[in-house]
Scaffold this motif. Structure first.
Motif, PDB file in Angstrom:
ATOM      1  N   LYS A   1       1.396  -0.924  -0.108  1.00  0.00           N
ATOM      2  CA  LYS A   1       0.302   0.127   0.106  1.00  0.00           C
ATOM      3  C   LYS A   1       1.147   1.634   0.318  1.00  0.00           C
ATOM      4  N   GLU A   2       0.664   2.034  -0.471  1.00  0.00           N
ATOM      5  CA  GLU A   2       1.191   3.640  -1.345  1.00  0.00           C
ATOM      6  C   GLU A   2       0.001   4.469  -0.418  1.00  0.00           C
ATOM      7  N   ALA A   3       0.913   5.456  -0.026  1.00  0.00           N
ATOM      8  CA  ALA A   3       0.021   6.851   0.616  1.00  0.00           C
ATOM      9  C   ALA A   3       0.990   8.357   0.710  1.00  0.00           C
TER      10      ALA A   3
ATOM     11  N   GLN B   1       3.200  -0.718   3.431  1.00  0.00           N
ATOM     12  CA  GLN B   1       2.757   0.269   3.729  1.00  0.00           C
ATOM     13  C   GLN B   1       3.914   1.397   3.524  1.00  0.00           C
TER      14      GLN B   1
ATOM     15  N   THR C   1       4.751   5.283   3.197  1.00  0.00           N
ATOM     16  CA  THR C   1       3.747   6.774   3.476  1.00  0.00           C
ATOM     17  C   THR C   1       4.595   7.611   2.994  1.00  0.00           C
TER      18      THR C   1
ATOM     19  N   PRO D   1       0.147  -0.786   8.085  1.00  0.00           N
ATOM     20  CA  PRO D   1      -1.314  -1.862   7.168  1.00  0.00           C
ATOM     21  C   PRO D   1      -1.915  -2.904   8.101  1.00  0.00           C
TER      22      PRO D   1
ATOM     23  N   GLN E   1       2.547  -7.227   4.649  1.00  0.00           N
ATOM     24  CA  GLN E   1       1.485  -6.220   4.036  1.00  0.00           C
ATOM     25  C   GLN E   1       2.631  -5.244   4.513  1.00  0.00           C
TER      26      GLN E   1
END
Length: 389
Positions: free
Chosen positions: A45-47, A83, A85, A70, A81
């Motif tokens: 996940k990229e934020a 992430q 950010t 995540p 998972q």
């Protein structure tokens, strides 16, 4: 700091060396889980955050901090998972969650350093060792010499503590973090060694002794109530011959030092530390081999009728505590090309009484403690944690 494309490429290459992380659990006969190395992938996940990273520092167990991590429920089948950010200043946080059954902290640390090396274009160095069959082979003939059905496992039909409403339970918990300076740890070691500097004592045992005392005090336990610590013991150093540190998998069991609350509070630091050391020493090569033999005996229907004794999300360990030490790991030296991380932190704990020790990123020799207690006890813990009686 490398951009996200470089991090993605390095991650994909690292997974080729650690294929279990991109696999999936499948069940076979009697519901036993197995990992299928099917390259099903992980969840990345990229934020983007409109704020600067500095605005979020120092990290603490807060709601805003959890958004950088995540959420396990978003990818239940996925075993890893990640992430990323990215902040307006160009800063970056990396959040990670993985399934402990396929890799303990040592294994995940090895994976992260391999990923970081690949991002920097460096050689991966030591490769993971997957010799499970040679490491975990029971003695011949196999002998079960200890009560593993009670320590690591319990009958599924056995009584468990009622968990109640999950949200209500979580609302009763308070996640806290404490920093122990190098000087404070030296003071604790002085209490453990009885003022004799020639007696070598570990940071882990000294810090755990102190935490056990202060948690017992904060909980106001009756003097005659039995309290125990469930602490992780790494088999890589306990099994004979020693297992290579690059062994990939979950190779940890638990030790269980026990005392009454009155003994914990009134006994000397030296005595409580000795009880902890003696419990750890019992989890030796013989204990691990006995556990392996126990696993062999369970092959078949019998193994489907037991469950691990790990606490459930929303559970309360009081009057006990469970602690895991990451002090021997080098997370605080992880460098993807932008320097070592200013902080290294963990997500808030969903289990009362669960505690983690990590090396401090801000101070060489310091230790950061992350724990969860009932809110009614957390205020007292804040008052007494840095006192040494």
């Amino acid at each position: 700091m490398p951009d996200n494309a470089a991090l993605r490429e390095g991650l994909a290459r690292a997974l080729a060396y650690f294929p279990h992380l991109a696999g999936r659990f499948h069940s076979y006969e009697y519901g036993y889980p197995k990992v299928v190395l099917n390259d099903a992938g992980i969840r990345l996940k990229e934020a983007i955050a409109p704020s600067t990273l500095e605005e979020h520092l120092p990290f603490g167990p807060t709601a805003s901090f959890l958004t950088l991590h995540p959420h396990p429920a978003e990818g239940v089948e996925v075993l890893l998972q990640v992430q990323l950010t990215r902040f307006s200043c160009g800063g970056l946080t990396l959040g990670l969650t993985s399934h402990h059954r396929i890799g303990d902290s040592s294994s995940i640390c090895h994976f992260l350093f391999t990923w970081a090396k690949l991002v920097q274009g460096r050689d991966v160095g030591t490769l993971p060792f997957f010799g499970w069959s040679s490491v975990c082979a029971p003695r011949n003939p196999a002998r079960v010499e200890f009560d593993h059905l009670g320590a690591e496992f319990r009958p599924k039909s056995g009584a468990t503590r009622p968990r109640g409403n999950l949200e209500a339970n979580l609302s009763k918990m308070c996640n806290q973090s404490f920093h122990f300076s190098k000087e404070f740890i030296a003071k604790l070691k002085g209490r453990v060694n009885g003022g004799d500097p020639s007696r070598r004592v570990s940071t882990f045992v000294s810090v755990l002794t102190h935490i056990w005392k202060k948690t017992t005090l904060a909980r106001t336990l009756p003097d005659d109530e039995l309290t125990q610590v469930r602490l992780v013991v790494n088999g890589r150093q306990r099994i004979k011959p020693p297992v290579p540190p690059e062994y990939y998998g979950n190779l940890v069991l638990w030790a269980y030092p026990k005392l009454t609350a009155g003994e914990v509070l009134r006994a000397s630091y030296s005595h409580v530390a000795q009880v902890i050391r003696e419990a750890i020493e019992k989890v030796d090569d013989g204990y691990f081999r006995s556990f392996m033999a126990f696993g062999e005996q369970l092959m078949g229907k019998g193994g489907a009728e037991i469950a691990v004794t790990l606490p459930e999300v929303g559970g309360f360990l009081n009057p006990d505590i469970m602690i895991s030490s990451w002090l021997s790991l080098q997370f605080h030296e992880l460098d993807f090309g932008g320097g070592v991380p200013p902080p290294f932190s963990r997500q808030g704990s969903p289990v009362e009484g669960l505690m983690i020790l990590v090396p401090s990123c801000g101070e060489d020799g310091g230790v950061d403690v992350y724990l969860a207690l009932e809110k009614s006890h957390a205020a007292t813990m804040s008052q007494v944690m840095h006192t040494v009686d």
